[in-house]
Enzyme design. Sequence first.
Site, short mmCIF file in Angstrom:
data_model
loop_
_atom_site.label_atom_id
_atom_site.label_comp_id
_atom_site.label_asym_id
_atom_site.label_seq_id
_atom_site.Cartn_x
_atom_site.Cartn_y
_atom_site.Cartn_z
N GLU A 126 -27.81 -12.47 -18.40
CA GLU A 126 -27.81 -12.44 -16.94
C GLU A 126 -27.63 -11.08 -16.34
O GLU A 126 -27.29 -10.00 -17.16
CB GLU A 126 -26.80 -13.24 -16.24
CG GLU A 126 -27.15 -14.91 -16.56
CD GLU A 126 -26.25 -15.75 -15.98
OE1 GLU A 126 -25.18 -15.31 -15.20
OE2 GLU A 126 -26.49 -16.95 -16.12
N HIS A 246 -26.61 -14.36 -3.92
CA HIS A 246 -27.14 -14.69 -5.02
C HIS A 246 -28.49 -14.27 -4.79
O HIS A 246 -29.25 -14.42 -3.73
CB HIS A 246 -27.32 -16.19 -5.53
CG HIS A 246 -27.67 -16.16 -6.96
ND1 HIS A 246 -28.88 -16.01 -7.31
CD2 HIS A 246 -26.93 -16.50 -8.18
CE1 HIS A 246 -29.05 -16.12 -8.49
NE2 HIS A 246 -27.85 -16.43 -9.18
N ARG A 295 -26.20 -8.07 -9.76
CA ARG A 295 -26.76 -8.73 -8.71
C ARG A 295 -26.87 -8.14 -7.32
O ARG A 295 -27.71 -8.32 -6.61
CB ARG A 295 -25.76 -10.13 -8.71
CG ARG A 295 -26.02 -11.27 -7.57
CD ARG A 295 -25.14 -12.36 -7.97
NE ARG A 295 -25.47 -12.65 -9.14
CZ ARG A 295 -24.67 -13.90 -9.66
NH1 ARG A 295 -23.58 -14.38 -9.03
NH2 ARG A 295 -25.11 -14.61 -11.00
N HIS A 356 -23.30 -17.08 -1.89
CA HIS A 356 -23.13 -17.37 -3.20
C HIS A 356 -21.43 -17.58 -3.67
O HIS A 356 -21.10 -18.47 -4.24
CB HIS A 356 -23.84 -16.84 -4.37
CG HIS A 356 -23.81 -17.17 -5.78
ND1 HIS A 356 -24.28 -18.59 -5.83
CD2 HIS A 356 -23.46 -16.81 -7.03
CE1 HIS A 356 -24.08 -18.95 -7.14
NE2 HIS A 356 -23.44 -17.91 -7.80
N ARG A 391 -18.84 -9.26 -8.31
CA ARG A 391 -18.65 -9.92 -9.53
C ARG A 391 -19.85 -9.98 -10.72
O ARG A 391 -20.87 -10.23 -10.04
CB ARG A 391 -18.32 -11.85 -9.24
CG ARG A 391 -18.17 -12.41 -10.60
CD ARG A 391 -17.95 -13.75 -10.11
NE ARG A 391 -19.06 -14.55 -9.29
CZ ARG A 391 -20.02 -15.30 -10.15
NH1 ARG A 391 -19.96 -15.20 -11.25
NH2 ARG A 391 -20.79 -15.65 -9.11
#
Length: 555
Positions: A126, A246, A295, A356, A391
């Site tokens: 990811e 997100h 992200r 998110h 994160r």
Amino acid sequence: MTGIRLHAPEPGWAVDADVVVIGSGVAGLTTALRCEAAGLRTVVVTKANLDDGSTRWAQGGIAAALGEGDTPEQHLDDTLVAGAGLCDEPAVRLLVTEGPDAVRRLMATGAAFDRTSDGEISLTREGGHHRRRIAHAGGDATGAEISRALVEAVRARGIRTVEHALVLDLLKDDEGRASGVTLHVMGEGQHDGVGAVRAPAVVLATGGMGQVFSATTNPPVSTGDGVALALRAGAEVSDLEFVQFHPTVLFLGAGAEGQQPLVSEAVRGEGAHLVDADGVRFMLGQHELAELAPRDIVAKAITRRMREQGAEHMYLDARHFGAEMWEQRFPTILAACRAHGIDPVTDPIPVAPAAHYASGGVRTDLRGRTTVPGLYACGEVACTGVHGANRLASNSLLEGLVFAERIAADLAEHGPHREGVARTGAAGAVLTLIAPEARRDIQRIMTRYAGVLRSAASLTAATDALEALRQGAEDDRKAAEPGVDSWETTNLLCVARVLAASALAREETRGCHWREDHPDRDDERWRRHLVVHLTPDRSPVVRTTGTADFPPVTP
Ligand code: SIN
């Protein structure tokens, strides 16, 4: 420092325990299982059904250095880079070194992860991870499998659970230590209405606050109840400005509100491309990891491209996976897309960023202890220092697991403190409740003025509009009656105000906090955490603390 509570009837019933755990995701149920195993009488209180929290919705998986050649040190490096200079390194080190064994214990509890044909744990990638490090289950149904296994284990151990229970306020003893909670149960029989669970240790594991925005991947229960309770109880919260958006949430229209379907980063991890309205792959050249950049970088790139093209969304193209891979690897996402008339096998998926994950929360030390004695926090509600300003993908289930175990170990080692005289009624000034009709106003204010892209002007507009809602409620004629909707709306307003105040204070761009008027990262001035507490008149007071002072050092 204490003394604010929700307007609510006095408790009409009480039960006693050694530990009360609020929330039933990976963090809450792991805490409960480990506390029970240590011989502590444990009660789990949860807002809906045991499996209705955010954990169930997690798709991609749980990150841990489990693969050949991977090491906790490499996981640490990726986490620190994603966290943009604000991670607390000792906390990250615990996360990545204790993580692999914690995942193995989760498997021993019954969670079945996907395996390769050789029987090894199947690992995917990811955003922000330089290695395949994400264990998954049911293809893209990792959270559902973890939730299933933990709920079954909690039931098998006979741990007492109270469902459909909204926690209201912290009870304290005469020494100012946590001594339980008040709560409202929608049930029948002996324990319904407002009651109390008296316990010398209270563990908040209430999850996130995504519902503070109009569109979010979070379920309806994520209304920031734990952060709001902690603030009212006098606890400190930190890093609330770092809301992670997100990058790839299924776009259901510009006015879509409430919980939106997630399209996991693992889809990009397996090779999907982001393309713009002209079909151009715009992440190439933006970051060495392209679509698998951390992200915040991907969310910003999507938002920028949307603005440049005047588009409402971008596309995620994974048509090249073919039907078989879609069906086997991503059955949940395939079904969600098809339910909305999009077939990812033949069509690119329209996606846009949505709220998110709260990277900040109730400030804790490395044992999950908050600044109020006896009050612990773990999972998304907590700010342990591991996420910094952003994160790393799939570190959240791991954080819930690792810090839940640390809390249970602390309680098992030291035992809950039992010396103070507990009160059953919550003390302090009574907070005027906000009418449920204000919920959408709060969400729209936050989305418009405190969303992905922020500025002093937008955040001032947010704080003014939120303050006007609060002032309006102070007018007796507008004050709402006690009830689940008004308690939740009051919690939403509380966390929205603190979030907006923190975002206004942080005059730089870092991680998932993006200021149009301060576009650069400013390490000299802002490599610091923002820590907030509420004054007795409910105003947020924001102060800064260096990363070296965080989390508070406790013996
Ligand atoms: C995802 O599957 O993309 C979500 C993973 C996460 O939020 O960590």
